[in-house]
Design a protein around this motif. Structure first.
Motif, PDB file in Angstrom:
ATOM      1  N   ALA A 251      -4.431  -8.289   7.561  1.00  0.00           N
ATOM      2  CA  ALA A 251      -3.945  -7.603   8.752  1.00  0.00           C
ATOM      3  C   ALA A 251      -2.450  -7.367   8.605  1.00  0.00           C
ATOM      4  CB  ALA A 251      -4.226  -8.417  10.012  1.00  0.00           C
ATOM      5  N   CYS A 252      -2.017  -6.182   8.961  1.00  0.00           N
ATOM      6  CA  CYS A 252      -0.605  -5.822   8.837  1.00  0.00           C
ATOM      7  C   CYS A 252      -0.151  -5.158  10.131  1.00  0.00           C
ATOM      8  CB  CYS A 252      -0.403  -4.879   7.654  1.00  0.00           C
ATOM      9  SG  CYS A 252       1.301  -4.307   7.451  1.00  0.00           S
ATOM     10  N   ILE A 253       0.906  -5.713  10.718  1.00  0.00           N
ATOM     11  CA  ILE A 253       1.559  -5.066  11.865  1.00  0.00           C
ATOM     12  C   ILE A 253       2.968  -4.723  11.433  1.00  0.00           C
ATOM     13  CG2 ILE A 253       2.115  -5.196  14.317  1.00  0.00           C
ATOM     14  CD1 ILE A 253       0.277  -7.615  14.543  1.00  0.00           C
ATOM     15  N   ASN A 254       3.288  -3.453  11.480  1.00  0.00           N
ATOM     16  CA  ASN A 254       4.602  -3.014  11.037  1.00  0.00           C
ATOM     17  C   ASN A 254       4.858  -1.627  11.603  1.00  0.00           C
ATOM     18  OD1 ASN A 254       7.049  -2.846   9.743  1.00  0.00           O
ATOM     19  ND2 ASN A 254       6.247  -3.303   7.702  1.00  0.00           N
ATOM     20  N   LEU A 255       5.952  -1.471  12.295  1.00  0.00           N
ATOM     21  CA  LEU A 255       6.267  -0.205  12.945  1.00  0.00           C
ATOM     22  C   LEU A 255       6.411   0.907  11.916  1.00  0.00           C
ATOM     23  CD1 LEU A 255       6.817   0.914  15.798  1.00  0.00           C
ATOM     24  CD2 LEU A 255       9.249   0.480  15.412  1.00  0.00           C
ATOM     25  N   ARG A 256       5.433   1.807  11.881  1.00  0.00           N
ATOM     26  CA  ARG A 256       5.401   2.995  11.012  1.00  0.00           C
ATOM     27  C   ARG A 256       5.227   2.663   9.526  1.00  0.00           C
ATOM     28  NH1 ARG A 256       9.344   4.114  14.808  1.00  0.00           N
ATOM     29  NH2 ARG A 256      10.968   3.349  13.409  1.00  0.00           N
ATOM     30  N   GLU A 257       4.959   1.408   9.176  1.00  0.00           N
ATOM     31  CA  GLU A 257       4.834   1.064   7.758  1.00  0.00           C
ATOM     32  C   GLU A 257       3.604   0.224   7.458  1.00  0.00           C
ATOM     33  OE1 GLU A 257       8.271  -0.149   5.472  1.00  0.00           O
ATOM     34  OE2 GLU A 257       9.599   0.434   7.115  1.00  0.00           O
ATOM     35  N   ALA A 258       2.603   0.230   8.323  1.00  0.00           N
ATOM     36  CA  ALA A 258       1.408  -0.579   8.088  1.00  0.00           C
ATOM     37  C   ALA A 258       0.380   0.234   7.294  1.00  0.00           C
ATOM     38  CB  ALA A 258       0.811  -1.028   9.417  1.00  0.00           C
ATOM     39  N   PHE A 259       0.002  -0.276   6.133  1.00  0.00           N
ATOM     40  CA  PHE A 259      -1.001   0.403   5.319  1.00  0.00           C
ATOM     41  C   PHE A 259      -1.616  -0.588   4.353  1.00  0.00           C
ATOM     42  CE2 PHE A 259       2.916   0.559   2.972  1.00  0.00           C
ATOM     43  CZ  PHE A 259       2.560   0.432   1.645  1.00  0.00           C
ATOM     44  N   ALA A 260      -2.729  -0.190   3.739  1.00  0.00           N
ATOM     45  CA  ALA A 260      -3.408  -1.020   2.751  1.00  0.00           C
ATOM     46  C   ALA A 260      -3.975  -0.112   1.677  1.00  0.00           C
ATOM     47  CB  ALA A 260      -4.521  -1.832   3.401  1.00  0.00           C
ATOM     48  N   PRO A 261      -4.105  -0.606   0.462  1.00  0.00           N
ATOM     49  CA  PRO A 261      -4.685   0.215  -0.608  1.00  0.00           C
ATOM     50  C   PRO A 261      -6.179   0.419  -0.390  1.00  0.00           C
ATOM     51  CG  PRO A 261      -4.274  -2.013  -1.386  1.00  0.00           C
ATOM     52  CD  PRO A 261      -3.662  -1.934  -0.023  1.00  0.00           C
ATOM     53  N   ASP A 262      -6.701   1.457  -0.997  1.00  0.00           N
ATOM     54  CA  ASP A 262      -8.126   1.790  -0.828  1.00  0.00           C
ATOM     55  C   ASP A 262      -9.040   0.639  -1.230  1.00  0.00           C
ATOM     56  OD1 ASP A 262      -7.473   4.313   0.080  1.00  0.00           O
ATOM     57  OD2 ASP A 262      -7.720   5.272  -1.888  1.00  0.00           O
ATOM     58  N   GLU A 263      -8.634  -0.138  -2.223  1.00  0.00           N
ATOM     59  CA  GLU A 263      -9.488  -1.208  -2.741  1.00  0.00           C
ATOM     60  C   GLU A 263      -9.807  -2.277  -1.699  1.00  0.00           C
ATOM     61  OE1 GLU A 263      -7.420   0.688  -6.201  1.00  0.00           O
ATOM     62  OE2 GLU A 263      -6.884   0.071  -4.160  1.00  0.00           O
ATOM     63  N   ILE A 264      -8.969  -2.424  -0.676  1.00  0.00           N
ATOM     64  CA  ILE A 264      -9.237  -3.434   0.351  1.00  0.00           C
ATOM     65  C   ILE A 264      -9.305  -2.828   1.752  1.00  0.00           C
ATOM     66  CG2 ILE A 264      -8.205  -5.316  -0.985  1.00  0.00           C
ATOM     67  CD1 ILE A 264      -5.747  -5.093   0.925  1.00  0.00           C
ATOM     68  N   ARG A 265      -9.468  -1.520   1.817  1.00  0.00           N
ATOM     69  CA  ARG A 265      -9.432  -0.846   3.115  1.00  0.00           C
ATOM     70  C   ARG A 265     -10.481  -1.397   4.090  1.00  0.00           C
ATOM     71  NH1 ARG A 265      -6.588   3.263   4.319  1.00  0.00           N
ATOM     72  NH2 ARG A 265      -6.270   3.820   2.134  1.00  0.00           N
ATOM     73  N   GLU A 266     -11.669  -1.721   3.592  1.00  0.00           N
ATOM     74  CA  GLU A 266     -12.733  -2.210   4.468  1.00  0.00           C
ATOM     75  C   GLU A 266     -12.458  -3.628   4.970  1.00  0.00           C
ATOM     76  OE1 GLU A 266     -15.264  -0.358   5.589  1.00  0.00           O
ATOM     77  OE2 GLU A 266     -14.220   1.281   4.546  1.00  0.00           O
ATOM     78  N   LYS A 267     -11.524  -4.306   4.325  1.00  0.00           N
ATOM     79  CA  LYS A 267     -11.191  -5.677   4.725  1.00  0.00           C
ATOM     80  C   LYS A 267      -9.824  -5.735   5.409  1.00  0.00           C
ATOM     81  CE  LYS A 267     -12.257  -8.875   1.659  1.00  0.00           C
ATOM     82  NZ  LYS A 267     -12.227  -9.627   0.370  1.00  0.00           N
ATOM     83  N   SER A 268      -9.314  -4.586   5.843  1.00  0.00           N
ATOM     84  CA  SER A 268      -7.951  -4.514   6.346  1.00  0.00           C
ATOM     85  C   SER A 268      -7.882  -4.022   7.786  1.00  0.00           C
ATOM     86  CB  SER A 268      -7.109  -3.589   5.456  1.00  0.00           C
ATOM     87  OG  SER A 268      -7.063  -4.067   4.133  1.00  0.00           O
TER      88      SER A 268
END
Length: 290
Positions: A251-268
């Protein structure tokens, strides 16, 4: 003020569910967390404390001032004693760290952070569950360094504050190494002189042991305010572990900068919003359930 869409509201619900379900929470915290708590280094807060330095040296934020080539150690320490005091020995204006602590205090947690402002401990987090990888504004070290030890600096900083005038401290207050007599410096990782003292190594060991104990459990990797300045410390390792660990969630909380790579998108769970705003939406301890 945050305006929640149905999509972001769904992600927030998923975050609370992941928190409640987790056997352990590993928090990775960067500068954005302290910024959300009000520890900003520019604007009104900078001018309130450094208007005289701005007028004389023409830098516009505390960070730039930290790299300014002052002409004397008396000027250097006048600036840095003020900088250390307001960012280490005063409380953050907003209770973001306290809100975070209320959410995780009854969970099995560990904190990995690049922040150096001591906000976690002041909010109640257990020191033995913290790893400050980049140092601490509250510590001095030998600038050489001639030995691998750090020193609490509060009393020296307060003396520098009390006795500075015209943008300088008295020469007698310049901190010097008690072993070799060379100037002291802050225990901040900026070059290869950074001292990893005994406390640093013990914290690193505890963090490694925590990871090893929980790699087969339900783990929430909660990344807060971490950007791409030093992604190899928190962000990339978190992504790798979430990918490799079967029961991990990112889980990522970040103003305008929260993202995850495709490899873990379903777990993010990525939430582009102010951290303090999101944490305020659930102030009940996790032990009460959801």
């Amino acid at each position: 003020m945050s305006i929640l869409t149905s999509q972001s509201a769904d992600r927030i619900d998923r975050l609370w569910e992941a928190l409640a379900d987790a056997d352990a929470v590993i928090i990775g915290a960067g500068a954005g967390l302290s910024a959300s708590a009000g520890f900003v280094y520019d604007g009104e807060r900078f001018r309130r404390y450094f208007a005289d330095f701005e007028e004389k040296y023409h830098f516009r934020d505390m960070y730039s001032g930290g790299f300014y080539p002052f002409s004397s150690p008396e000027e250097y320490w006048a600036y840095w004693s003020r900088y250390i005091y307001i960012n280490r020995y005063t409380d953050a204006p907003k209770p973001v760290y306290q809100d975070l602590y209320r959410l995780v205090k009854d969970k099995d947690y560990f904190v990995l952070t690049t922040n150096v402002d001591h906000c976690f401990q002041k909010a109640g987090f257990d020191k033995r569950r913290l790893f400050y990888t980049q140092g601490d504004y509250g510590l001095f070290q030998c600038s050489a360094p001639c030995h691998r030890k750090t020193y609490d600096n509060e009393s020296q900083v307060l003396q520098m504050l009390k006795h500075q005038a015209d943008g300088k401290i008295p020469t007698r207050l310049i901190p010097r190494c008690p072993v070799c007599g060379k100037p002291m410096s802050m225990n901040l990782r900026s070059d290869n002189t950074f001292v990893e003292d005994e406390g640093w190594h013990l914290a690193a060991k505890r963090y490694g042991e925590f990871l090893e104990r929980h790699k087969d459990r339900k783990v929430l990797f909660l990344e807060l305010g971490t950007g791409m300045n030093t992604p190899g410390i928190i962000k990339f390792p978190f992504w790798r572990m979430v990918h490799d660990w079967h029961n991990a969630v990112y889980a990522c909380i970040n103003l305008r900068e929260a993202f995850a790579p495709d490899e873990i998108r379903e777990k993010s769970i990525c939430i582009n919003d102010d951290i303090g705003t999101i944490l305020k939406q659930n102030n009940a301890p996790l032990s009460g359930g959801f």
